[in-house]
Enzyme design. Structure first.
Site, PDB file in Angstrom:
ATOM      1  N   HIS A  41       0.645  -1.159  -0.104  1.00 16.17           N
ATOM      2  CA  HIS A  41      -0.077   0.071  -0.116  1.00 16.17           C
ATOM      3  C   HIS A  41       1.022   1.299  -0.117  1.00 16.17           C
ATOM      4  O   HIS A  41       0.365   2.256   0.582  1.00 16.17           O
ATOM      5  CB  HIS A  41      -0.844   0.002   1.192  1.00 16.17           C
ATOM      6  CG  HIS A  41      -2.171  -0.969   1.023  1.00 16.17           C
ATOM      7  ND1 HIS A  41      -3.259  -0.464   0.323  1.00 16.17           N
ATOM      8  CD2 HIS A  41      -2.154  -2.272   1.304  1.00 16.17           C
ATOM      9  CE1 HIS A  41      -4.040  -1.737   0.211  1.00 16.17           C
ATOM     10  NE2 HIS A  41      -3.488  -2.810   0.973  1.00 16.17           N
ATOM     11  N   SER A 133      -3.704 -11.981 -10.678  1.00 15.01           N
ATOM     12  CA  SER A 133      -4.062 -12.697 -11.863  1.00 15.01           C
ATOM     13  C   SER A 133      -4.708 -11.686 -12.627  1.00 15.01           C
ATOM     14  O   SER A 133      -4.446 -11.748 -13.995  1.00 15.01           O
ATOM     15  CB  SER A 133      -5.561 -13.682 -11.511  1.00 15.01           C
ATOM     16  OG  SER A 133      -6.184 -13.058 -10.869  1.00 15.01           O
ATOM     17  N   GLU A 166      -7.508  -0.730 -15.576  1.00 14.49           N
ATOM     18  CA  GLU A 166      -8.141  -1.168 -14.288  1.00 14.49           C
ATOM     19  C   GLU A 166      -8.993   0.034 -13.580  1.00 14.49           C
ATOM     20  O   GLU A 166      -9.927  -0.462 -13.177  1.00 14.49           O
ATOM     21  CB  GLU A 166      -6.920  -1.634 -13.432  1.00 14.49           C
ATOM     22  CG  GLU A 166      -7.384  -2.362 -12.152  1.00 14.49           C
ATOM     23  CD  GLU A 166      -7.017  -4.021 -12.043  1.00 14.49           C
ATOM     24  OE1 GLU A 166      -7.787  -4.578 -11.330  1.00 14.49           O
ATOM     25  OE2 GLU A 166      -6.089  -4.372 -12.578  1.00 14.49           O
ATOM     26  N   ASP A 178       1.666  -3.929  -9.518  1.00  8.46           N
ATOM     27  CA  ASP A 178       1.384  -5.332 -10.054  1.00  8.46           C
ATOM     28  C   ASP A 178       1.592  -5.533 -11.597  1.00  8.46           C
ATOM     29  O   ASP A 178       2.307  -6.251 -12.154  1.00  8.46           O
ATOM     30  CB  ASP A 178      -0.189  -5.848  -9.997  1.00  8.46           C
ATOM     31  CG  ASP A 178      -0.588  -5.591  -8.369  1.00  8.46           C
ATOM     32  OD1 ASP A 178       0.435  -5.646  -7.410  1.00  8.46           O
ATOM     33  OD2 ASP A 178      -1.699  -5.935  -8.203  1.00  8.46           O
TER      34      ASP A 178
HETATM   35  C1  GLA Z   1      -3.108  -4.393  -5.099  1.00  8.52           C
HETATM   36  C2  GLA Z   1      -2.748  -3.304  -5.991  1.00  8.52           C
HETATM   37  C3  GLA Z   1      -1.364  -2.733  -5.855  1.00  8.52           C
HETATM   38  C4  GLA Z   1      -1.087  -2.179  -4.518  1.00  8.52           C
HETATM   39  C5  GLA Z   1      -1.409  -3.619  -3.493  1.00  8.52           C
HETATM   40  C6  GLA Z   1      -1.237  -3.055  -2.184  1.00  8.52           C
HETATM   41  O1  GLA Z   1      -2.155  -5.394  -5.354  1.00  8.52           O
HETATM   42  O2  GLA Z   1      -3.116  -3.517  -7.377  1.00  8.52           O
HETATM   43  O3  GLA Z   1      -1.434  -1.642  -6.936  1.00  8.52           O
HETATM   44  O4  GLA Z   1      -1.563  -1.113  -4.309  1.00  8.52           O
HETATM   45  O5  GLA Z   1      -2.654  -3.856  -3.827  1.00  8.52           O
HETATM   46  O6  GLA Z   1       0.140  -2.931  -1.931  1.00  8.52           O
END
Ligand code: GLA
Length: 396
Positions: A41, A133, A166, A178
């Site tokens: 986060h 995923s 997204e 991600d």
């Molecule tokens: C999800 C979001 C990421 C990040 C994490 C928490 O995976 O897709 O962008 O904020 O939560 O670290």
């Protein structure tokens, strides 16, 4: 215990299934899921993260069409869909097609002209396990759509397209972590990403002494439906308030521990806790990278435990099952560190376990979890894997 195996025979199957559906020989593109070692986060606060790509991923078999239609099938879901790039956009249907449409439309908005495509998608990243995923789907589809249209796109750009898809088409206000790691991961390495500058550094992660072990709680996590977006807003509220005292700050990334302590009293309690997590987690992430570079795995592991405590108590994104998995890991011999990983509210934990204690770890966690819940967790062991790429050799 599961490991990603039989990759080439799966590719063979996908290729021949594609051929029997669409009557042509496809090109194949693959993007991995990820596990975040530390830095949770922090991405949408302009901070630091340290994820690695895992050996599980999403593979897209693809050929081009000339009519600007995307015909897509998911092997895992047994479902199909169609998107016409010359028709008005459709977003937030609440299905996996949002990811495909999002990638195609946002790519076109960045100036890329796509051909149509026939796609068949297969994935071995468990969905809802907090192993990205979604990002694996976005990045593999984005790579497939651009490559078969004969367009090349920079990998950081591709990650940004995934993030925008997204936000707009799925409705999850995610950070960049991600998509970035799925696009740019490198075998044998974790990746330190500066989520503000979007620069990154490979950090070698040796598997000589330890392995990265993922425990999936099987509590489904769904970012769009969770309090993820609420946490983002709370962080922004923290910036708003702190800016009265620290006019130079743009994001929580800019707040030092000292500054936080100085002005903590002016923040409402929930915001104070969120800010404390982000500020301390950024520090932990940079310290963790130093420890890894020095080969000091026990310091690295300690920072992982601390990260979990902070996510549980201050950021409040853990849940009973994740806490249980971390507590069980803490009791096991040879576990250097463990924490929840990803967005939280379910999903997985990540653990750094000494090789000689792997078996014991698995047994103890499986038994302990079954005793306290009525579910069995899934346990995955993964080496740091490569990011998105065309898969060529394994299929010939
Ligand atoms: C999800 C979001 C990421 C990040 C994490 C928490 O995976 O897709 O962008 O904020 O939560 O670290």
């Amino acid at each position: 215990m599961l490991r990603s195996t039989h990759m080439s025979s799966n590719l063979e199957k996908l290729r021949s299934e594609f051929h029997s559906i669409y009557g042509r020989v496809p090109r194949m593109f693959r993007a991995p899921g990820r596990v975040n070692l530390i830095g949770e986060h922090t991405d949408y606060n302009g901070g630091f993260v340290l994820p690695m790509a895992i050996e599980r991923g999403t593979t897209v078999a693809a050929t081009a069409r000339t009519d600007r239609k995307i015909l897509v099938r998911s092997r895992n879901r047994g479902e199909a869909g169609e998107i016409d790039l010359d028709s008005p956009e459709l977003m937030r249907r609440g299905s996996w097609l949002d990811y495909i449409e999002g990638m195609a439309r946002i790519l076109e908005r960045t100036g890329v002209r796509l051909l149509g495509a026939d796609l068949l998608i297969d994935s071995d990243v468990p969905s809802g396990a907090g192993l990205s995923s979604s990002a694996a789907l976005e990045i593999s589809v984005g790579l497939a759509l651009t490559e078969i249209s004969d367009v090349s796109i920079d990998k950081v750009q591709l990650a940004l397209v995934g993030q925008a898809a997204e936000h707009e088409f799925v409705g999850a206000n995610v950070g960049i972590m991600d998509q970035y790691i799925s696009a740019l991961g490198k075998k044998g390495n974790a990746l330190l990403i500066d989520c503000r500058s979007l620069e990154s550094e490979q950090v070698p992660l040796s598997s000589a002494e330890t392995r990265v072990v993922i425990c999936d709680s099987k509590v489904k996590h769904d970012l769009a439906a969770s309090n993820y977006n609420v946490r983002r807003d709370e962080c922004e509220e923290g910036v708003e308030i702190l800016r009265k005292f620290l006019p130079g700050i743009a994001q929580l990334r800019d707040v030092t521990r000292l500054q936080f302590e100085q002005y903590a009293g002016s923040l409402p309690e929930n915001i104070r806790k969120r800010v404390r997590h982000v500020v301390s987690e950024n520090d932990r992430t940079l310290l963790a990278v130093d420890s890894l570079r020095k080969g000091d795995l026990s310091s690295f592991g300690k920072l992982m435990w601390e990260s979990h405590t902070s996510l549980r108590d201050d950021f409040e994104v853990s849940c009973r099952e994740l806490d249980l998995l971390v507590d069980l890991a803490f009791e096991c011999k040879g576990v250097l560190g463990g924490r929840m990983t990803g967005g939280g509210f379910g999903g997985s934990t990540v653990n750094l376990v000494r090789k000689q204690n792997l078996e014991m770890f698995t047994t103890q966690v499986l038994e302990g979890y079954a005793r306290n819940t009525d579910t069995e967790p899934a346990i995955y062991i993964s080496e740091p894997a490569d990011g998105a790429r065309e898969v060529v050799d394994a299929i010939r």
